[in-house]
Motif scaffolding. Sequence first.
Motif, PDB file in Angstrom:
ATOM      1  N   GLU A 148      -7.104   5.879   1.601  1.00  0.00           N
ATOM      2  CA  GLU A 148      -6.512   4.521   1.912  1.00  0.00           C
ATOM      3  C   GLU A 148      -5.621   4.414   3.035  1.00  0.00           C
ATOM      4  O   GLU A 148      -4.895   3.613   3.236  1.00  0.00           O
ATOM      5  N   PRO A 150      -4.234   3.560   6.470  1.00  0.00           N
ATOM      6  CA  PRO A 150      -4.624   2.602   7.498  1.00  0.00           C
ATOM      7  C   PRO A 150      -5.396   3.035   8.805  1.00  0.00           C
ATOM      8  O   PRO A 150      -5.964   2.253   9.535  1.00  0.00           O
TER       9      PRO A 150
ATOM     10  N   LYS B 341      -0.104   1.185  -0.918  1.00  0.00           N
ATOM     11  CA  LYS B 341      -1.500   1.496  -1.293  1.00  0.00           C
ATOM     12  C   LYS B 341      -2.046   0.437  -2.150  1.00  0.00           C
ATOM     13  O   LYS B 341      -3.245  -0.015  -1.987  1.00  0.00           O
ATOM     14  N   ARG B 344      -2.882  -2.597   0.006  1.00  0.00           N
ATOM     15  CA  ARG B 344      -3.890  -2.373   0.848  1.00  0.00           C
ATOM     16  C   ARG B 344      -5.101  -2.627   0.117  1.00  0.00           C
ATOM     17  O   ARG B 344      -6.152  -3.144   0.431  1.00  0.00           O
ATOM     18  N   MET B 345      -5.286  -2.102  -1.056  1.00  0.00           N
ATOM     19  CA  MET B 345      -6.353  -2.115  -1.951  1.00  0.00           C
ATOM     20  C   MET B 345      -6.602  -3.418  -2.373  1.00  0.00           C
ATOM     21  O   MET B 345      -7.732  -3.771  -2.274  1.00  0.00           O
ATOM     22  N   ARG B 348      -7.776  -5.488   0.650  1.00  0.00           N
ATOM     23  CA  ARG B 348      -9.150  -5.122   1.246  1.00  0.00           C
ATOM     24  C   ARG B 348     -10.238  -5.608   0.141  1.00  0.00           C
ATOM     25  O   ARG B 348     -11.414  -5.955   0.706  1.00  0.00           O
ATOM     26  N   GLN B 353      -6.282 -10.449   4.967  1.00  0.00           N
ATOM     27  CA  GLN B 353      -5.306  -9.864   5.719  1.00  0.00           C
ATOM     28  C   GLN B 353      -4.160 -11.031   6.241  1.00  0.00           C
ATOM     29  O   GLN B 353      -4.806 -12.073   6.910  1.00  0.00           O
ATOM     30  N   GLU B 361       1.362  -3.356   3.527  1.00  0.00           N
ATOM     31  CA  GLU B 361       0.481  -2.289   3.754  1.00  0.00           C
ATOM     32  C   GLU B 361       0.800  -1.042   4.477  1.00  0.00           C
ATOM     33  O   GLU B 361       0.808   0.265   4.193  1.00  0.00           O
TER      34      GLU B 361
END
Lengths: 337, 789
Positions: A148, A150, B341, B344-345, B348, B353, B361
């Motif tokens: 995960e 970046p 996390k 971000r998950m 994604r 974004q 993120e």
Amino acid sequence: MELDLSSIQGYEQEIASAKTSDELYQVKVKYLGKKGLISGLNKQLKDVPNEHKKDFGMKMGEVRKSFEAVFDAKEADLAKSEMDAKLVSEALDITMEGFPMDAGSQHPIMSVYYEIADIFSSMGFEVAVGPEVELEHYNFDMLNIPAEHPARDMQDTFYISDNVLLRTHTSPVQARVMESTTPPIKIIAPGKVYRCDYDITHTPMFHQVEGLLVDKNVTFADLKGTLTTFIQRMFGSNVPVRFRPSFFPFTEPSAEVDMGCTICGSVGCRVCKGTGWIEILGSGMCNDELYRHAGYEAGVYSGFAFGMGIERIAMLKYGIGDLRSFFENNLKFLRQF
Amino acid sequence: MKVSINWLNKFVDVSDLDPKDIAEKLTMCGLEVDAIEEKGSLNNVVVAKVMKCDKHPDADKLSLTEVFDGTETYQVVCGAPNVAEGQTVVFAKVGAVLPGDFKIKAAKIRGLESLGMICAEDEIGISDDHDGIMILDSSLELGTPIDEILGLPDTVLEIGITPNRADCLSIIGYAREIAALYDRPMKTNEYTINETDDAVTNYGGVEIKNKEACPTYLGRVIKDVTIKPSPLWMQNRLRAIGVRPISNVVDITNYVLFEYGQPLHTFDLKEIDGKIIVRNASEGEKLLTLDEKERTFDSSMLLITDEKKSLAVAGVMGGEHSGISDDTKDVFLECAYFEPKQTRMTARKLGMQTDASYRYERGIDPVNTKEMVEYASYLLQELCGGKVCKGVLGEYNEPEVKTVKVNAGWLNGYLGTDISIDQMDQILSGLNMNPIVTGTDITITAPSYRIDMSTRQDVAEEIARMYGYDNIPTTLPKIDADSMPMQPILQMRKDIAQKLKTLGFNEAINYSFMKADFLKLFDDEKKFVKLMNPISEDMDTMRTQVFPGLLSTIKYNLNNGFKQVRFFEFASNFVEVGEKLPEQRMKLSACTAGEFWPMSWGAPASSEPFFILKGVLENILSQYKVTATFVKSDKAFLHPGKSADVIINGENVGFIGELHPASADAAEIRESVTMFEIDMLTFKENAKFTYKYENFSKFPSVYKDISVVVAKTTPTEKMEECIKATSKLAEDVFLFDVYEGKGIEEGQVSRTFRVLFTASDRTLTDEETNSTLTDMIANLEKDFGAVLR
Ligand SMILES: [Zn+2]
């Protein structure tokens, strides 16, 4: 009683007018042959009183010598002019092409590859290689780039299967060496790497050289020294070098390494975006996580890692503008190297 | 991220500093400035009013206007479709110089005098908008220089941010760095909220169901807001960094996001049913997001919902229906901390974004959230006329405070420096790291926005970058390693490349992946290593052999008009063998197509390319004292009569041969191609890199020839072996001439061998060599039915 030389009066004239060595030889036969005119002078000897015979004989010898001197000089003359004439007749058109011993070429990427490898070899680095199709584990996990993170954004990866990929850098070679070796380690890993990017400034395959030095008491100052030495051997001892803080997941502190723009001499141009500096290397002190992944005892070792793109260096070195031309393999391009 | 110097001034006084110097310092401390954009003064550009607006008598699309700047009236011909009487506008007088070195001069347009220009946004460099002239607030005083309105001059730095510096995704982040770099104090941001007596609890509540993903979620209610354009100072700051102003409420959320790095979200209070619930989505739950796309969620994703429906994708984007619209009266303000996390998950998986998700993120300041809900409420109060209800909804969880201990001696040893503890203390204090020095140990407590500080190496990095990389000495490692010889395989590769270059071959580098359909011509598909995500179908399979890449190189160059092409390539092949990783072995492939010799008066008569390439290969092998045998090959892609497998020490290492005409056809190559490919690893294993000198005879050698006629099918190699086996005196035998045709029967061939006779202890006599020759001829006759010619 005098020697009668009237019969041979003409020889000097005859020798002088001989035009070829054949004609000259005929003159020799005429005078010096068994029945020649000079030999014929002997006939006069029988009429000479005995007390004069010796004197007479000497005179005849002189006559022979004079003839030979004139003859030899002429013979040398003729030989030289005949040789000259022969050489003139043999003259070539020296502007015709040479025999087609076509020279081939070495790919500029490989020339730079070996140049880099030679410089680091001379500094005691060993060249290491590894697979291009690689496990995700070596390409990311062991290099402190978890799923995960970046930083994985920075890389667009080609996958073969869920955990098998085309290596995105040559760092997995270092991870493999660290896993199997205890320091000191001093290696460079050159080779092909892959990222899914294809446009005017990216090709899906390109070449990198990465390096790793791990031992006890290796310092950031050593990193600076090693890379400065490399750049100045590669681009000239007067090239200015600067180190700039940056970030890579596997090093800390990290540094981008710039060198003075070789195109404009550091005054600023299109290539260096007006800054006078060109980014040439990424580098940094190995993150402790790397030692942990390699199973080294904590806190014992320090070291640094660095990496550079071979295409970029080749472009700077040869003034090549389009990255893609490296992989078109056009002979008009290749034959220049 | 873009950073306006004028905006920075709010937090740290940089008015006396040269932006170039700031840029240089930021770059050298790890915040690389990619570009510096100067936004210059706009002299002679002022606020003015359109007093009169008529059609131009001679041009349909032009208007004839009278513009008043508070003192004088000017006649101006204007082409904008939206110009109208009564507008307050940006007016460039004669003498003004607009961005792009556009000089405003007195002009005649379609016969009428025009003294200046009414400007669109792009013409004064504040956006790319050229839809029409820019209309200003009518309350502005006429004649005010536009510099005052637009906050000019300004300088904007464009800065690249590495993933570790989440704290620098905001103006205040740069202000802190600059304050530390120049040792200047930070200014405080003063504001006061006037809460009403109306308790926020009257309007709902907040329940966090997943506190791991969302430890802090704060909400305030601001009532009676008026949606209108935000004030010019705010618009200017946003525009300076490339953000388009929209309306006061939206601009405030953007403003706080860029100023402090805190993403906010505003909901229209009337769209919320009951309380706010922060929870994971249920499988298949849907929401129409602000970008007007319907999103479908799975249970790993975090949502902001109310008691009835989903409202927003947490930390990523709001929903279309619950957002602010022109008729919004009451606002629910969200100010939260979502885990990196998780965000971000979610982002994604959804392929999204946003400025908010980008910050979550990477990790926002988890403490400042508390402060930001106040600051944003204050701005809503001041700029939208909102009334802030009493109290804050939701929950705040203090993050763990991390301390890091580092030893100054270790630090200097690590960097190779000699920095005093005092200086370290000073550097760390400047970065608000709260250092405490005990002997040679320094313990730091990083500020909440520096989420990247957790190890001693993190501290070393801070010291190094603030001390200046330039000030760190340059030394060479004291490591026991001499100059290393290059690995044998690489040295071979380098030497062979030189040799092939000298022999007229050009080194090519092809992509390792090719089109599967093409590779199928040469190999079984079962061996293929395929990419899951190829760039295109043309590059979807790894090369199982190297030469197919060279074939495309040949084709490309023949098509480009070259008549003779010779290439070689070193590369790995990739073969699926049922293990974790495919087999990958270094190969050397070389090929020639068309005439081998160049077209030239001096070129030799054409020779069979097979033998030229065989000679090249033998030359390469002999350098490493390796001899190969060549046996007939059954590879389907090769000419059956002009191909051989190459055997070294009993192992098949590759092939040499002419490409089968059918394969050449399929590969669309018009010329005949001859090539070889050998395995470098096996070659290397058999190569000799060191060897001893061999004594040789000091007596002269003699050459003698034997000419015999044999059947064409007789292998030359066998005849040479036979000749050599006849006598120890035969040091070497080679084929000297081949003739067939007139005087030789059909199916027969005349071969002349030249034999090199040498004895180690004597000069050979004619009798001796002649009688040996006779024996040789007899043996050839016996073994092959050869007839002396
Ligand atoms: Zn330059």
